[in-house]
Design a protein around this motif. Structure first.
Motif, mmCIF file in Angstrom:
data_model
loop_
_atom_site.group_PDB
_atom_site.id
_atom_site.type_symbol
_atom_site.label_atom_id
_atom_site.label_comp_id
_atom_site.label_asym_id
_atom_site.label_seq_id
_atom_site.Cartn_x
_atom_site.Cartn_y
_atom_site.Cartn_z
ATOM 1 N N GLY A 76 3.092 7.641 1.968
ATOM 2 C CA GLY A 76 3.291 6.321 1.379
ATOM 3 C C GLY A 76 4.694 5.797 1.626
ATOM 4 N N TYR A 77 5.691 6.681 1.538
ATOM 5 C CA TYR A 77 7.060 6.278 1.864
ATOM 6 C C TYR A 77 7.152 5.796 3.316
ATOM 7 C CZ TYR A 77 9.693 7.694 -2.285
ATOM 8 O OH TYR A 77 10.224 7.765 -3.537
ATOM 9 N N MET A 78 6.488 6.498 4.218
ATOM 10 C CA MET A 78 6.534 6.091 5.623
ATOM 11 C C MET A 78 5.878 4.729 5.810
ATOM 12 S SD MET A 78 5.616 9.722 7.471
ATOM 13 C CE MET A 78 6.037 11.251 6.640
ATOM 14 N N PHE A 79 4.760 4.489 5.130
ATOM 15 C CA PHE A 79 4.106 3.174 5.207
ATOM 16 C C PHE A 79 5.021 2.095 4.625
ATOM 17 C CE2 PHE A 79 0.443 5.116 6.746
ATOM 18 C CZ PHE A 79 -0.595 4.210 6.909
ATOM 19 N N LEU A 80 5.704 2.421 3.540
ATOM 20 C CA LEU A 80 6.632 1.456 2.953
ATOM 21 C C LEU A 80 7.716 1.076 3.958
ATOM 22 C CD1 LEU A 80 7.898 -0.134 0.638
ATOM 23 C CD2 LEU A 80 8.879 2.007 -0.216
ATOM 24 N N ALA A 81 8.261 2.067 4.653
ATOM 25 C CA ALA A 81 9.289 1.781 5.665
ATOM 26 C C ALA A 81 8.719 0.918 6.786
ATOM 27 C CB ALA A 81 9.844 3.090 6.223
ATOM 28 N N LEU A 82 7.508 1.236 7.233
ATOM 29 C CA LEU A 82 6.886 0.425 8.286
ATOM 30 C C LEU A 82 6.666 -1.006 7.819
ATOM 31 C CD1 LEU A 82 4.227 3.041 9.458
ATOM 32 C CD2 LEU A 82 6.238 2.330 10.763
ATOM 33 N N GLY A 83 6.247 -1.157 6.565
ATOM 34 C CA GLY A 83 5.934 -2.480 6.054
ATOM 35 C C GLY A 83 7.132 -3.385 5.904
ATOM 36 N N ILE A 131 0.840 -1.208 0.000
ATOM 37 C CA ILE A 131 0.000 0.000 0.000
ATOM 38 C C ILE A 131 0.866 1.246 0.000
ATOM 39 C CG2 ILE A 131 -1.581 1.361 1.424
ATOM 40 C CD1 ILE A 131 -2.932 -1.250 2.223
ATOM 41 N N GLY A 132 1.929 1.252 0.810
ATOM 42 C CA GLY A 132 2.816 2.404 0.859
ATOM 43 C C GLY A 132 3.497 2.668 -0.464
ATOM 44 N N ALA A 133 4.037 1.618 -1.098
ATOM 45 C CA ALA A 133 4.717 1.799 -2.386
ATOM 46 C C ALA A 133 3.740 2.263 -3.456
ATOM 47 C CB ALA A 133 5.377 0.492 -2.801
ATOM 48 N N ALA A 134 2.553 1.658 -3.507
ATOM 49 C CA ALA A 134 1.559 2.055 -4.503
ATOM 50 C C ALA A 134 1.103 3.491 -4.290
ATOM 51 C CB ALA A 134 0.357 1.107 -4.442
ATOM 52 N N THR A 135 0.917 3.883 -3.028
ATOM 53 C CA THR A 135 0.477 5.244 -2.740
ATOM 54 C C THR A 135 1.565 6.255 -3.056
ATOM 55 O OG1 THR A 135 -0.927 4.364 -0.973
ATOM 56 C CG2 THR A 135 -0.557 6.725 -0.994
ATOM 57 N N ALA A 136 2.825 5.907 -2.789
ATOM 58 C CA ALA A 136 3.926 6.814 -3.124
ATOM 59 C C ALA A 136 3.960 7.088 -4.619
ATOM 60 C CB ALA A 136 5.250 6.217 -2.660
ATOM 61 N N LEU A 137 3.776 6.051 -5.426
ATOM 62 C CA LEU A 137 3.731 6.226 -6.877
ATOM 63 C C LEU A 137 2.492 6.995 -7.308
ATOM 64 C CD1 LEU A 137 4.946 2.760 -8.204
ATOM 65 C CD2 LEU A 137 6.001 4.972 -8.671
ATOM 66 N N TYR A 138 1.360 6.632 -6.749
ATOM 67 C CA TYR A 138 0.099 7.298 -7.100
ATOM 68 C C TYR A 138 0.152 8.796 -6.818
ATOM 69 C CZ TYR A 138 -4.660 8.948 -6.238
ATOM 70 O OH TYR A 138 -5.810 9.694 -6.213
#
Length: 619
Positions: free
Chosen positions: A314-321, A283-290
């Motif tokens: 989104g980057y922060m979610f990617l790091a958490l994930g 979700i984080g990676a997709a949102t960062a791109l979106y």
């Protein structure tokens, strides 16, 4: 640390004062009350931080119970505060950035009629955010969570005379309610499984049951709604209807980062559910791109920054994930500075351009507004991760490296993060070159006041230097922030002991490439042929509309719901209820006929009933 309770209480007290006496106070007194209460809260935070660092509490955490809140049967819920390394970093950054935004608003909102009411809402917002971050139990956390949602509605719709602003506020309130409902159910599941409401006890008693996955997904749903991640991101661009200080407060260090804090605070729950961790990362990676793609097509300067916020969260979610918990908090800190700086610098431009938001109608403003030009350039450099000289470079590079090298990461996540970073440099310097480069095209009105200049100047300093607390070992740093948070999260997992230096070079190259491309396309006007193509225009319209999410939700959810509500007003639907009413009324009239008032009829009925009852019993 005994003064910790003053941090949330001071802004709430300021809000109470302004709500009850704001109309009687001079404008300067109202501004002073609103700003000073948050400023004092930040000072208390610094005192608490100094005490914490000099005399760390036993177990690394300080707990303070204020009063008994809920006592129903065996249920006991105190109002308490919990301070550890995570909440300490959060409250100091939140209070400091909020204080600067208050100072900026003193001049920016100087002509508003509801001046004291605005500061009342701001104070209330900060108070609830501090309650959320310092909460020691699930109920207190949810109180702060709902409080910031309420205040976001009040602040986004502050200029309620415009019906569009009211619609934007309602949209934010309704969409985030979806996530809030998910979170509430998730907290109930956690309480049902662990038998406690204390946050730390819950995290130490994570059950190994199927309910664990459900609880993690439900908590994630709450974080997605509040932090505007796919698919609940549609409210955030419309939230730009509020005044610029509101946009800066919501986007920089408060409401949209609440979801990041929630996942970081409940990291034990997510770490025990690898499938949910992967979901967070995707979700984080997709949102960062979106967010980066949509920002490329926007013409409203604040909507560009809104989609930028969606992307950076989104980057922060990617790091958490991928398990890089401390890295996510590091990016939260740098993002708070450079995103507040970009919004407040944009506010100077908007005010000077007589409330103009369209970047196509701006040009050459560096000459007319040099202070805003320099500060916006600093913010753009940090957002795009300009190598070595910006805070965003260190935190974003750490996320990209973690998404690639972590055992929970993958090459696909790393590539998505790199592409989003390239697009970030492209879209933010598109704005910079369109607004500040070239020949002036319009007259400039008011210049920023001294307080506004002071605030963006201070934010510029931190947007350049805050990254040094997380400088990677590849550049000779020792990451004091990562060490400080290590006792909570542990070390970020990486599968490769080396290679980060190569990623530093790669991140720097794609950032510089994005800036260079933005210069060629938007400063040198290098896209006339491309801009005339049908495919370019179709893609631009698609991204301008946020990839059609609003269109989809309007047709799948909103219109069917409205149609059902309208159908409920017609005779076709009301016929059932009218039939029930007529049946009840007819039955009542039929029964009323037996009430003749004649005693012999009553005695006869009693005798007949007695005979029938006797026959039934004797059979």
């Amino acid at each position: 640390m005994a003064w910790l309770w003053l941090m949330p209480v001071l802004p709430l007290a300021g809000a109470l004062l302004l709500a009850t006496c704001g109309g009687l106070l001079p404008r300067r007194a109202a501004a002073a009350a609103g700003s000073a209460s948050v400023g004092l809260s930040w000072v208390v935070g610094l005192v608490v931080a100094a005490a914490y660092l000099s005399h760390p509490p036993a177990g690394g955490a300080f707990h303070q119970t204020l009063f008994r809140w809920i006592e129903v049967g065996s249920l006991r819920v105190p109002m308490g505060l919990y301070l550890d390394q995570l909440s300490l970093v959060m409250v100091v950054v939140i209070a400091f950035v909020s204080f600067l935004i208050h100072l900026y608003a003193v001049e920016f909102m100087g002509r508003e009629r509801d001046y004291s009411l605005f500061f009342c809402y701001l104070n209330l917002f900060v108070g609830f955010m501090l309650i959320l971050v310092l909460a020691d139990n699930l109920v207190s956390l949810y109180l702060g969570w709902e409080g910031v949602g309420l205040c976001s509605y009040l602040l986004i719709g502050f200029w309620y005379q415009d019906r569009g602003n009211g619609a934007a506020a309602r949209k934010a309130f309704i969409v985030t309610r979806i996530g809030d409902t998910s979170l509430a159910i998730g907290l109930f599941v956690l309480f049902w499984q662990t038998g406690t409401l204390d946050l730390q006890q819950v995290m130490h008693a994570i059950p190994g049951s199927p309910a664990l996955l459900a609880a993690a997904l439900l908590v994630l749903g709450g974080a997605i709604g509040k932090s505007a991640q796919i698919p609940l991101q549609v409210w955030l661009p419309d939230a730009m209807a509020g005044p610029t200080p509101v946009s800066a407060l919501i986007h920089a260090a408060t409401m949209v980062t609440a979801g990041v804090y929630l996942i970081a605070r409940t990291h034990a729950l997510f770490a025990a559910a690898p499938v949910v961790m992967l979901t967070v990362a995707v979700i984080g990676a997709a949102t960062a791109l979106y967010g980066a793609c949509c920002a490329l097509a926007q013409h409203d300067i604040k909507r560009v920054l809104a989609y930028s916020t969606i992307s950076q969260i989104g980057y922060m979610f990617l790091a958490l994930g991928v398990g890089a918990w401390a890295t996510a908090i590091f990016h939260f800190m740098t993002h708070a500075f450079f995103k507040a700086l970009l919004f407040l610098s944009a506010g100077i431009v908007i005010q000077a351009m007589h409330e103009e938001h369209d970047i196509r109608r701006m040009s050459g403003l560096f000459r007319r507004l040099p202070w805003a030009g320099w500060t916006f350039l600093v913010g753009a450099a940090s957002l795009s991760a300009l190598p070595l000289v910006s805070a965003g470079f260190y935190s974003k590079d750490a996320i990209i490296w973690a998404s690639w090298s972590s055992p929970l990461g993958s090459s696909a996540l790393g590539i998505a993060a790199l592409v989003a970073s390239f697009l970030t440099a492209l879209y933010i310097f598109r704005v910079f070159f369109r607004v500040f480069y070239g020949a002036p095209q319009a007259d400039v009105g008011s210049q920023p006041g001294p307080l506004m200049k002071l605030v963006v100047g201070l934010l510029s300093f931190f947007a350049l230097t805050a990254g040094f607390v997380g400088m990677p070992p590849a550049l000779g740093g020792f990451s004091p922030l990562g060490r400080f948070l290590a006792s909570i999260f542990g070390r970020s997992p990486t599968s490769a002991p080396g290679g980060e230096g190569l990623f530093l070079v790669l991140t720097a190259a794609e950032t510089l490439g994005g800036i260079a491309l933005a210069y060629l396309l938007f400063a040198r006007q290098g896209v006339p042929a491309l801009a005339r193509s049908r495919s370019y225009d179709a893609a631009r319209r698609f991204l301008l509309a946020g990839c059609g999410f609003d269109w989809l939700y309007d047709r799948v959810i909103v219109r069917p719901y409205i149609a059902l509500a309208q159908a409920n007003r017609t005779d076709a639907v009301d016929l059932l209820y009218r039939g029930l009413a007529l049946t009840a009324a007819g039955g009542g009239r039929a029964l009323s006929t037996v009430e003749s008032g004649r005693v012999r009829n009553y005695v006869t009925a009693l005798l007949v009933g007695a005979v029938l009852l006797a026959v039934l019993l004797l059979r």
